[in-house]
Design an enzyme around this catalytic site. Structure first.
Site, PDB file in Angstrom:
ATOM      1  N   HIS A  25       0.827  -1.236   0.079  1.00 44.22           N
ATOM      2  CA  HIS A  25       0.120   0.135  -0.112  1.00 44.22           C
ATOM      3  C   HIS A  25       0.954   1.200  -0.163  1.00 44.22           C
ATOM      4  O   HIS A  25       0.455   2.408  -0.537  1.00 44.22           O
ATOM      5  CB  HIS A  25      -1.144  -0.088   1.341  1.00 44.22           C
ATOM      6  CG  HIS A  25      -1.930  -0.915   1.171  1.00 44.22           C
ATOM      7  ND1 HIS A  25      -3.318  -0.652   1.487  1.00 44.22           N
ATOM      8  CD2 HIS A  25      -2.299  -1.979   0.413  1.00 44.22           C
ATOM      9  CE1 HIS A  25      -4.412  -1.613   1.152  1.00 44.22           C
ATOM     10  NE2 HIS A  25      -3.482  -2.601   0.453  1.00 44.22           N
ATOM     11  N   HIS A  44      -2.287 -12.194  -2.051  1.00 43.09           N
ATOM     12  CA  HIS A  44      -3.213 -12.802  -1.210  1.00 43.09           C
ATOM     13  C   HIS A  44      -2.802 -14.165  -1.008  1.00 43.09           C
ATOM     14  O   HIS A  44      -3.877 -15.211  -0.704  1.00 43.09           O
ATOM     15  CB  HIS A  44      -4.483 -12.758  -2.006  1.00 43.09           C
ATOM     16  CG  HIS A  44      -5.177 -11.318  -2.227  1.00 43.09           C
ATOM     17  ND1 HIS A  44      -6.035 -10.865  -2.983  1.00 43.09           N
ATOM     18  CD2 HIS A  44      -4.518 -10.245  -1.507  1.00 43.09           C
ATOM     19  CE1 HIS A  44      -6.139  -9.708  -2.973  1.00 43.09           C
ATOM     20  NE2 HIS A  44      -5.378  -9.231  -2.010  1.00 43.09           N
TER      21      HIS A  44
END
Length: 726
Positions: A106, A267
């Site tokens: 991020h 993920h």
């Protein structure tokens, strides 16, 4: 009682009437100039990140400090930290790997290739708005977990580097082999004000994917890094998310394979957190009360942490081994059938309806759950193009590992510029096309070589305007955000830059300079282009009666066409360049705002921008040879005539048409048109801040100062990409 009575009474009793409470009396409080004039030109953007905000001082040398770092000792400490679960924020499955990977992702994922802004290169996740974005919930905990390590190693490692290195170590400690790591990200000490995050006034406002192609935005909703994990506008539709995913990852310069690899790789480890309704979550760090000490999102749901943690509101665990690298993401994606469901917080997600309970609970070893996926994870199965790539990765885990390693490295280093800026023992040897690679220098001109080349350029027949224009065209592509562009490489002579409309006049000088290069047999075209500007500026100063030496640092090299990603370099083509009085489109902002944007990309201050524009005008460096802003009858002479005549009240200015892009300056007495100008010219008389600077250069005693300031700013632009000189 009247106000005057209040003042009289408090004065009589010895009390200051202005210390009696009521209004906020602190510095900066009250209605601001931007409240009154919200469209005020953002000249302040050119004053960001000055040494006045830097506690380390202007003499601090990060590269030098980093060389003292016990790099592998730092990595060892990071590895230990990953499994040192803290009671104030317990680690899922006893590991912070997923949290640190998300923190690094991020931080880097705000990068936008369209303007080169955003990214991890400055450690901006510490500051608003990013520290409080809805998509960054709980990353305040990740940064706080790192504080003891940052405290231990001090200034030998920047926060910006530490964030990314922590993500790398998290992957490595989970059994993944990364592509490498390059340090060199220097911290700044205040938020970036130049990044356009969008004009929405509410978090998570939906944007149509097509709109992303028209603006320098990297996410489909305000406050997200990429896309809404529940699908566009919470639609819950995996297939409809494909366009949004391509738009956002494409704006970062990622292709479909890199996109699939990044989503799946990101993920493979960790989980999302949605133990209960998000209404239980308190204010973000910027809005949290002072006693929270920079932390935010305190939750009243249960314990608020661990099994009760709420971050996105989604409660998803993708793989059977969430702390160890695997190919389970793809195996689960294609092995099971998926049904839409909702998290305990009410967020839309999918569950494997035909799967056994094989997913471990993060805090209770006796519990298992079924595999779960985000809406956007299933896009990788149901979009035809993404599915092809995903099935290939399913059947070839090594190909997936290689693709993710390279895509992760690109994601986390995309805004660092050329590889010459990387430092540290784990910098990969391979040159990558997105790094805008350059060949190694073969020859560095001697002082005599430079003298000979300057004579050759002076005798070439090129005018001052042509010399200055070609040098500016080459160097001014530089972007301070991602350190791309600049004169090194002489890519002005390559596709796509040689075909840009803005460079049409400049490239006409290239054959002359290429001939000089060929005859010299040694010097690079890149050096000769910059040297042409040196010769032009020195001649113009001499014509103005000043003997000026323009500093020149040789050592540039010439890039090859195969080292130049045409598609990515197309993004460097300017919409406008106010320094050359160029504007391609009228549907994007104002001309003067785009001038500020260009100056900020070139890391210029307001005085530097002002000096350069004034000098470029009198040197006749407009892109099309027009007379707009050329407020002199001595073109080619480095005078301060631009400022003198702009501020002369003998002339009044009127727009030539309703667009108010071009103007005529008429003599107030005779009505005769004396000059023409663009908005990029008149702003130096209109804007109060820029006029204050222009008045300095228009003064009777300012000519020599102007020339020296112009030369200093000129040399700065010519050397912006000379990272080898650091």
């Amino acid at each position: 009682m009247s106000t005057s009575d209040d003042i009289h009474n408090t004065t009589a009793t010895g009390k200051c009437p202005f210390h009696q409470g009521g209004h906020d009396q602190s510095a900066g409080a009250g209605t601001t100039t931007r409240d009154w004039w919200p469209n005020q030109l953002r000249v302040d953007l050119l004053n960001q990140h000055s040494n006045r905000s830097n506690p380390l001082g202007e003499d601090f040398d990060y590269r030098k400090e980093f060389s003292k770092l016990d790099y592998y000792g730092l990595k060892k400490d990071l590895k230990a930290l990953l499994t040192e679960s803290q009671p104030w924020w317990p680690a899922d499955w006893g590991s912070y790997a997923g949290l640190f990977i998300r923190m690094a992702w991020h931080g880097a994922g705000t990068y936008r290739s369209i303007d080169g802004r955003g990214g991890a290169g400055r450690g901006q996740q510490r500051f608003a708005p990013l520290n409080s974005w809805p998509d960054n919930v709980s990353l305040d905990k990740a940064r706080r977990l790192l504080w003891p390590i940052k405290q231990k190693y001090g200034q030998k490692i920047s926060w910006a580097d530490l964030f990314i290195l922590a993500g790398n170590v998290a992957l490595e400690n989970s059994g993944f082999r990364t592509f490498g790591f390059g340090a060199g990200r220097e911290d700044v000490w205040e938020p970036d004000l130049d990044v356009n995050w969008g004009d929405e006034k509410a978090w998570l406002t939906h944007r149509h994917p097509e709109a992303l192609a028209k603006a320098p935005l990297g996410a489909t909703e305000m406050g997200l890094i990429y896309v809404n994990p529940e699908g566009p506008d919470h639609s819950g539709e995996p297939l409809s998310a494909a366009a949004a995913i391509r738009a956002t990852f494409g704006n970062m310069g990622m292709n479909d394979e890199e996109t699939v690899a990044l989503i799946a790789g990101g993920h493979t480890l960790g989980k999302t957190h949605g133990a209960g309704p998000t209404s239980n979550v308190g204010p973000d760090p910027e809005a949290a009360p002072i006693e929270e000490q920079g932390l935010g999102w305190a939750s009243t749901y249960g314990s608020g942490v661990g099994a009760d943690a709420i971050t996105s509101g989604l409660e998803v665990v993708w793989t059977q081994t969430p702390t160890q690298w695997s190919n389970y993401f793809f195996e689960n994606l294609f092995k099971y059938e998926w049904v839409q469901t909702r998290s305990p917080a009410g967020a839309i997600q999918f569950e494997a309806v035909d799967a056994p309970e094989i997913i471990p609970d993060p805090f209770d070893p006796s519990k298992k759950r079924k595999p779960t996926m985000l809406v956007t994870d299933l896009t990788l199965r149901f979009d035809p193009e993404f599915e092809k790539i995903s099935r290939r990765f399913l059947n070839d885990p090594q190909a997936f590992n290689e693709a993710f390693a390279r895509a992760w490295f690109k994601l986390t280093h995309r805004d660092m510029g050329p590889k010459s800026r990387y430092i540290g023992p784990e910098v990969p040897k391979e040159d990558l096309i997105w790094q805008d690679p350059l060949p190694q220098p073969i020859y560095n001109p001697t002082e005599q070589d430079i003298i000979d080349l300057k004579f050759a350029i002076a005798d070439s027949g090129l005018s001052v305007s042509e010399r200055v224009s070609v040098a500016w065209a080459s160097a001014s592509t530089f972007r301070g955000g991602d350190k791309r562009g600049g004169a090194n490489g002489a890519r002005l002579a390559l596709m796509p830059q040689r075909d840009w409309d803005v460079n049409a006049a400049a490239v006409r000088a290239l054959p002359v300079l290429e001939k000089i290069q060929k005859e010299s047999g040694k010097a690079s075209l890149a050096d000769i282009i910059v040297l042409a500007g040196v010769v032009g500026v020195e001649k113009a100063a001499s014509a103005a009666g000043l003997s000026i030496h323009v500093p020149f640092a040789p050592g540039r090299v010439d890039a090859r066409q195969d080292q130049t990603d045409i598609e990515m370099f197309e993004l460097l083509e300017p919409i406008a360049d106010g320094f050359r009085n160029y504007r391609a489109r009228l549907d994007v902002s104002t001309t003067e705002s785009l001038l500020i944007d260009k100056a900020q990309q070139l890391t210029l201050t307001a005085p530097e921008m002002t000096a350069l524009v004034g000098g470029m005008r009198v040197l006749g460096a407009n892109f099309d040879g027009s007379k707009n802003g050329v407020f002199t009858d001595r073109v080619g002479v480095l005078s301060n005539d631009f400022f003198v005549n702009l501020l002369d009240m003998r002339y009044e200015w009127k727009a030539t048409d309703e667009s108010k892009e071009l103007f005529e300056g008429r003599d107030r007495e005779t009505g005769e048109v004396k000059y023409t100008a663009s908005r990029a010219d008149l702003v130096f008389g209109s804007n109060s801040v820029l006029r204050a600077v222009a008045e300095v250069y228009a003064s009777s005693d300012a000519h020599e100062k102007f020339v020296k300031d112009f030369v200093a700013a000129w040399v700065k632009v010519m050397n912006l990409d000379r990272f080898d000189l650091l």
